[in-house]
Design a protein around this motif. Structure first.
Motif, short mmCIF file in Angstrom:
data_model
loop_
_atom_site.label_atom_id
_atom_site.label_comp_id
_atom_site.label_asym_id
_atom_site.label_seq_id
_atom_site.Cartn_x
_atom_site.Cartn_y
_atom_site.Cartn_z
N PHE A 6 31.38 37.63 -96.08
CA PHE A 6 30.92 37.75 -97.45
C PHE A 6 29.98 38.95 -97.59
O PHE A 6 30.10 39.75 -98.53
CB PHE A 6 30.21 36.47 -97.90
CG PHE A 6 29.79 36.51 -99.34
CD1 PHE A 6 30.69 36.21 -100.34
CD2 PHE A 6 28.50 36.84 -99.69
CE1 PHE A 6 30.30 36.25 -101.67
CE2 PHE A 6 28.10 36.89 -101.02
CZ PHE A 6 29.01 36.58 -102.00
N MET A 29 35.77 38.72 -99.23
CA MET A 29 35.18 37.56 -99.90
C MET A 29 36.17 36.42 -100.02
O MET A 29 35.79 35.24 -99.93
CB MET A 29 34.64 37.96 -101.27
CG MET A 29 33.43 38.85 -101.19
SD MET A 29 32.85 39.23 -102.84
CE MET A 29 31.45 40.26 -102.45
N SER A 32 36.23 34.74 -96.72
CA SER A 32 34.97 34.00 -96.61
C SER A 32 35.05 32.68 -97.36
O SER A 32 34.63 31.64 -96.85
CB SER A 32 33.82 34.85 -97.17
OG SER A 32 32.62 34.13 -97.20
N ARG A 41 30.05 32.03 -103.60
CA ARG A 41 31.05 32.95 -103.05
C ARG A 41 32.26 33.06 -103.98
O ARG A 41 32.73 34.15 -104.26
CB ARG A 41 31.52 32.48 -101.67
CG ARG A 41 30.53 32.66 -100.58
CD ARG A 41 31.17 32.28 -99.24
NE ARG A 41 30.21 32.48 -98.18
CZ ARG A 41 29.63 31.49 -97.53
NH1 ARG A 41 29.93 30.25 -97.80
NH2 ARG A 41 28.76 31.75 -96.58
N ARG A 45 33.59 36.43 -105.95
CA ARG A 45 34.95 36.91 -105.70
C ARG A 45 35.74 36.98 -107.01
O ARG A 45 36.42 37.95 -107.29
CB ARG A 45 35.65 35.98 -104.72
CG ARG A 45 37.09 36.35 -104.44
CD ARG A 45 37.91 35.17 -103.99
NE ARG A 45 37.87 34.09 -104.94
CZ ARG A 45 38.17 32.82 -104.66
NH1 ARG A 45 38.51 32.49 -103.45
NH2 ARG A 45 38.12 31.89 -105.58
#
Length: 86
Positions: A6, A29, A32, A41, A45
């Motif tokens: 990330f 990302m 991740s 996250r 993204r």
């Protein structure tokens, strides 16, 4: 680790220490998020994708490549994994 992926994605997104690359940022990302789901996250993204919708297909393809490398690295030795080149 998911956190490291990330953070690398954020560096590519902002062009810090590397050339700004939205496809690579999205892919890192995305991997991740797959390894360790999280609202923060996922939102970050998704914002990249909303701002740059044309990166979806190349970003998903790169995500698959990165995920394969991560999985191979983890199978070899999860504690002593070699650095992964993207």
């Amino acid at each position: 680790s998911a956190k490291a992926l990330f953070r690398m994605g954020m560096l590519h997104l902002k062009g810090i220490g590397t050339i700004q690359d939205h496809v690579k940022a999205y892919a890192l990302m995305n991997v991740s998020c797959a390894l360790r789901p999280g609202r923060r996250r996922s939102r970050r993204r998704d914002r990249i994708l909303a701002s740059h919708p044309s990166i979806l297909i190349p970003g998903q393809a790169l995500s698959q490549e990165i995920m394969q490398k991560v999985q191979q690295s983890m199978q070899q030795s999860p504690l002593l994994a070699e650095p992964i080149e993207f």
